[in-house]
Design a protein around this motif. Structure first.
Motif, PDB file in Angstrom:
ATOM      1  N   ASP A  45      70.308 -12.098 101.662  1.00 39.83           N
ATOM      2  CA  ASP A  45      71.401 -12.987 101.264  1.00 39.83           C
ATOM      3  C   ASP A  45      72.329 -12.315 100.260  1.00 39.83           C
ATOM      4  O   ASP A  45      73.555 -12.481 100.321  1.00 39.83           O
ATOM      5  CB  ASP A  45      70.859 -14.298 100.699  1.00 39.83           C
ATOM      6  N   LEU A  46      71.777 -11.527  99.333  1.00 43.45           N
ATOM      7  CA  LEU A  46      72.609 -10.807  98.363  1.00 43.45           C
ATOM      8  C   LEU A  46      73.470  -9.772  99.071  1.00 43.45           C
ATOM      9  O   LEU A  46      74.666  -9.640  98.790  1.00 43.45           O
ATOM     10  CB  LEU A  46      71.735 -10.129  97.310  1.00 43.45           C
ATOM     11  N   LEU A  47      72.868  -9.007  99.996  1.00 45.32           N
ATOM     12  CA  LEU A  47      73.619  -7.996 100.737  1.00 45.32           C
ATOM     13  C   LEU A  47      74.746  -8.638 101.539  1.00 45.32           C
ATOM     14  O   LEU A  47      75.892  -8.160 101.516  1.00 45.32           O
ATOM     15  CB  LEU A  47      72.686  -7.222 101.661  1.00 45.32           C
ATOM     16  N   GLU A  48      74.457  -9.731 102.234  1.00 48.04           N
ATOM     17  CA  GLU A  48      75.482 -10.373 103.058  1.00 48.04           C
ATOM     18  C   GLU A  48      76.600 -10.957 102.193  1.00 48.04           C
ATOM     19  O   GLU A  48      77.774 -10.899 102.577  1.00 48.04           O
ATOM     20  CB  GLU A  48      74.838 -11.449 103.924  1.00 48.04           C
ATOM     21  N   ALA A  49      76.254 -11.513 101.032  1.00 48.67           N
ATOM     22  CA  ALA A  49      77.284 -12.033 100.132  1.00 48.67           C
ATOM     23  C   ALA A  49      78.192 -10.915  99.657  1.00 48.67           C
ATOM     24  O   ALA A  49      79.417 -11.081  99.546  1.00 48.67           O
ATOM     25  CB  ALA A  49      76.626 -12.741  98.942  1.00 48.67           C
ATOM     26  N   GLU A  50      77.617  -9.749  99.390  1.00 46.18           N
ATOM     27  CA  GLU A  50      78.422  -8.620  98.917  1.00 46.18           C
ATOM     28  C   GLU A  50      79.292  -8.064 100.038  1.00 46.18           C
ATOM     29  O   GLU A  50      80.433  -7.650  99.811  1.00 46.18           O
ATOM     30  CB  GLU A  50      77.502  -7.532  98.369  1.00 46.18           C
ATOM     31  N   LEU A  51      78.779  -8.049 101.270  1.00 46.11           N
ATOM     32  CA  LEU A  51      79.582  -7.608 102.410  1.00 46.11           C
ATOM     33  C   LEU A  51      80.763  -8.543 102.637  1.00 46.11           C
ATOM     34  O   LEU A  51      81.881  -8.097 102.928  1.00 46.11           O
ATOM     35  CB  LEU A  51      78.709  -7.549 103.669  1.00 46.11           C
ATOM     36  N   ALA A  52      80.541  -9.851 102.480  1.00 51.79           N
ATOM     37  CA  ALA A  52      81.632 -10.819 102.619  1.00 51.79           C
ATOM     38  C   ALA A  52      82.677 -10.601 101.528  1.00 51.79           C
ATOM     39  O   ALA A  52      83.888 -10.658 101.783  1.00 51.79           O
ATOM     40  CB  ALA A  52      81.078 -12.242 102.547  1.00 51.79           C
ATOM     41  N   LYS A  53      82.211 -10.328 100.303  1.00 55.19           N
ATOM     42  CA  LYS A  53      83.132 -10.064  99.196  1.00 55.19           C
ATOM     43  C   LYS A  53      83.939  -8.791  99.465  1.00 55.19           C
ATOM     44  O   LYS A  53      85.140  -8.714  99.166  1.00 55.19           O
ATOM     45  CB  LYS A  53      82.334  -9.920  97.905  1.00 55.19           C
ATOM     46  N   LEU A  54      83.272  -7.784 100.037  1.00 53.29           N
ATOM     47  CA  LEU A  54      83.946  -6.533 100.374  1.00 53.29           C
ATOM     48  C   LEU A  54      85.077  -6.787 101.371  1.00 53.29           C
ATOM     49  O   LEU A  54      86.194  -6.279 101.215  1.00 53.29           O
ATOM     50  CB  LEU A  54      82.939  -5.548 100.960  1.00 53.29           C
ATOM     51  N   TRP A  55      84.795  -7.586 102.390  1.00 53.58           N
ATOM     52  CA  TRP A  55      85.826  -7.900 103.383  1.00 53.58           C
ATOM     53  C   TRP A  55      86.981  -8.669 102.742  1.00 53.58           C
ATOM     54  O   TRP A  55      88.161  -8.375 102.995  1.00 53.58           O
ATOM     55  CB  TRP A  55      85.235  -8.709 104.526  1.00 53.58           C
ATOM     56  N   THR A  56      86.679  -9.633 101.906  1.00 51.34           N
ATOM     57  CA  THR A  56      87.717 -10.431 101.244  1.00 51.34           C
ATOM     58  C   THR A  56      88.632  -9.543 100.401  1.00 51.34           C
ATOM     59  O   THR A  56      89.857  -9.735 100.382  1.00 51.34           O
ATOM     60  CB  THR A  56      87.069 -11.511 100.353  1.00 51.34           C
ATOM     61  N   ALA A 154      85.614 -12.528 107.765  1.00 55.28           N
ATOM     62  CA  ALA A 154      84.487 -12.090 106.942  1.00 55.28           C
ATOM     63  C   ALA A 154      83.153 -12.337 107.638  1.00 55.28           C
ATOM     64  O   ALA A 154      82.256 -11.489 107.603  1.00 55.28           O
ATOM     65  CB  ALA A 154      84.525 -12.800 105.590  1.00 55.28           C
ATOM     66  N   ALA A 155      83.017 -13.500 108.290  1.00 53.65           N
ATOM     67  CA  ALA A 155      81.746 -13.821 108.964  1.00 53.65           C
ATOM     68  C   ALA A 155      81.446 -12.830 110.077  1.00 53.65           C
ATOM     69  O   ALA A 155      80.301 -12.375 110.235  1.00 53.65           O
ATOM     70  CB  ALA A 155      81.800 -15.250 109.514  1.00 53.65           C
ATOM     71  N   ALA A 156      82.466 -12.471 110.848  1.00 55.68           N
ATOM     72  CA  ALA A 156      82.259 -11.512 111.938  1.00 55.68           C
ATOM     73  C   ALA A 156      81.920 -10.133 111.385  1.00 55.68           C
ATOM     74  O   ALA A 156      81.051  -9.428 111.927  1.00 55.68           O
ATOM     75  CB  ALA A 156      83.519 -11.442 112.801  1.00 55.68           C
ATOM     76  N   PHE A 157      82.578  -9.745 110.301  1.00 56.73           N
ATOM     77  CA  PHE A 157      82.285  -8.448 109.678  1.00 56.73           C
ATOM     78  C   PHE A 157      80.856  -8.403 109.164  1.00 56.73           C
ATOM     79  O   PHE A 157      80.136  -7.422 109.385  1.00 56.73           O
ATOM     80  CB  PHE A 157      83.266  -8.183 108.536  1.00 56.73           C
ATOM     81  N   VAL A 158      80.413  -9.464 108.498  1.00 57.85           N
ATOM     82  CA  VAL A 158      79.050  -9.508 107.967  1.00 57.85           C
ATOM     83  C   VAL A 158      78.032  -9.438 109.101  1.00 57.85           C
ATOM     84  O   VAL A 158      77.023  -8.735 109.006  1.00 57.85           O
ATOM     85  CB  VAL A 158      78.843 -10.776 107.118  1.00 57.85           C
ATOM     86  N   THR A 159      78.282 -10.136 110.204  1.00 62.45           N
ATOM     87  CA  THR A 159      77.367 -10.108 111.343  1.00 62.45           C
ATOM     88  C   THR A 159      77.199  -8.685 111.871  1.00 62.45           C
ATOM     89  O   THR A 159      76.086  -8.234 112.151  1.00 62.45           O
ATOM     90  CB  THR A 159      77.888 -11.016 112.471  1.00 62.45           C
ATOM     91  N   LEU A 160      78.305  -7.956 111.987  1.00 60.12           N
ATOM     92  CA  LEU A 160      78.250  -6.586 112.479  1.00 60.12           C
ATOM     93  C   LEU A 160      77.615  -5.646 111.448  1.00 60.12           C
ATOM     94  O   LEU A 160      76.745  -4.839 111.775  1.00 60.12           O
ATOM     95  CB  LEU A 160      79.668  -6.104 112.805  1.00 60.12           C
ATOM     96  N   ALA A 161      78.073  -5.781 110.204  1.00 58.50           N
ATOM     97  CA  ALA A 161      77.669  -4.826 109.177  1.00 58.50           C
ATOM     98  C   ALA A 161      76.209  -4.978 108.773  1.00 58.50           C
ATOM     99  O   ALA A 161      75.538  -3.988 108.440  1.00 58.50           O
ATOM    100  CB  ALA A 161      78.560  -4.972 107.950  1.00 58.50           C
TER     101      ALA A 161
END
Length: 260
Positions: A45-56, A154-161
């Protein structure tokens, strides 16, 4: 001569001082337990939250350059890269000390942070350690790299990343991503470390010698912090190549171990 001020206190004052000391110790221990829980609780959950922040924060750059960001050719290049800094031009991470050494065909990087300074950046540190290994290479994984760069949101990016982090199978090089606590002795099996090797490395590397001078306890023991020496740590990448963290009450150590 100088008189100890405690000698002037009456019994009531001494009792109050003792209570204050006990309360201070409890407060310090509560903070330490809170920090430990934060570190031990690192998960997907921490990794995915950070990936979403990165995309934003950086989606325009990811869309324009994401398909060719990972141009790194060697393992050494990969492990020296901090994507948030090197690709996305965020502020440098507050690394206090760095161990960078080689033994036979294995290479090691260890970054030391002040624990209190590192904790607010924990998500960024974990995300960087993940991305520099998981970001698809424009040379070998061009189609996947293009998918990352053209994510709809962001959701699509997190799913892939985050796909590699969710995958429990070993990668082609015999390692897998995990966010899992492991005993320190297991983590230290990933590093060749003994006093004889230290002597040879010190002779070749002045920076390494300077770090050892600041931590003389490493001359007779494992490559771990000491206040107190951790019994376990957080494994991120496990296998032929490994990435993990250990910590004591003062410092966070991040390790990257790989075969050249």
């Amino acid at each position: 001569g100088i008189v100890d001020p405690i000698a002037w206190l009456d019994s009531n004052s001494l009792a109050r001082l003792s209570v204050c000391g006990q309360q201070a110790r409890r407060a310090v221990e509560q903070v330490w337990q809170k920090w430990k829980q934060q570190l031990e609780g690192v998960g997907l959950d921490l990794l995915e939250a950070e990936l979403a922040k990165l995309w934003t924060s950086h989606s325009p750059l990811i869309r324009s350059a994401g398909a060719k960001m990972s141009k790194l050719c060697s393992a050494a290049d990969v492990y020296r890269c901090w994507p948030s800094r090197d690709w996305f031009k965020e502020a440098a991470l507050p690394v206090q000390d760095t161990f960078d050494f080689e033994i036979r065909d294995s290479s090691y990087n260890v970054w030391v942070f002040q624990l209190q300074t590192a904790l607010p950046l924990l998500g960024r540190i974990v995300c960087d350690l993940y991305l520099r290994m998981a970001w698809p290479s424009c040379r070998n994984d061009r189609e996947e790299a293009q998918q990352w760069a053209s994510a709809a949101d962001a959701a699509a990016f997190v799913t892939l990343a985050a796909k590699q982090a969710r995958d429990e199978d070993e990668g082609m090089f015999g390692h897998r991503w995990e966010l899992k606590m492991r005993p320190s002795y297991q983590l230290m099996e990933q590093i060749w470390w003994d006093p004889q090797r230290q002597g040879r490395m010190v002779g070749r590397n002045r920076d390494f010698a300077a770090v050892l001078e600041r931590r003389p306890y490493l001359e007779t023991g494992p490559l771990l912090p000491r206040y107190p020496m951790p019994l376990d740590g957080l494994s991120l990448l496990w296998g032929q190549e490994s990435v993990f963290m250990t910590w004591d009450k003062h410092e966070l150590w991040v390790y990257a171990c790989y075969v050249d």
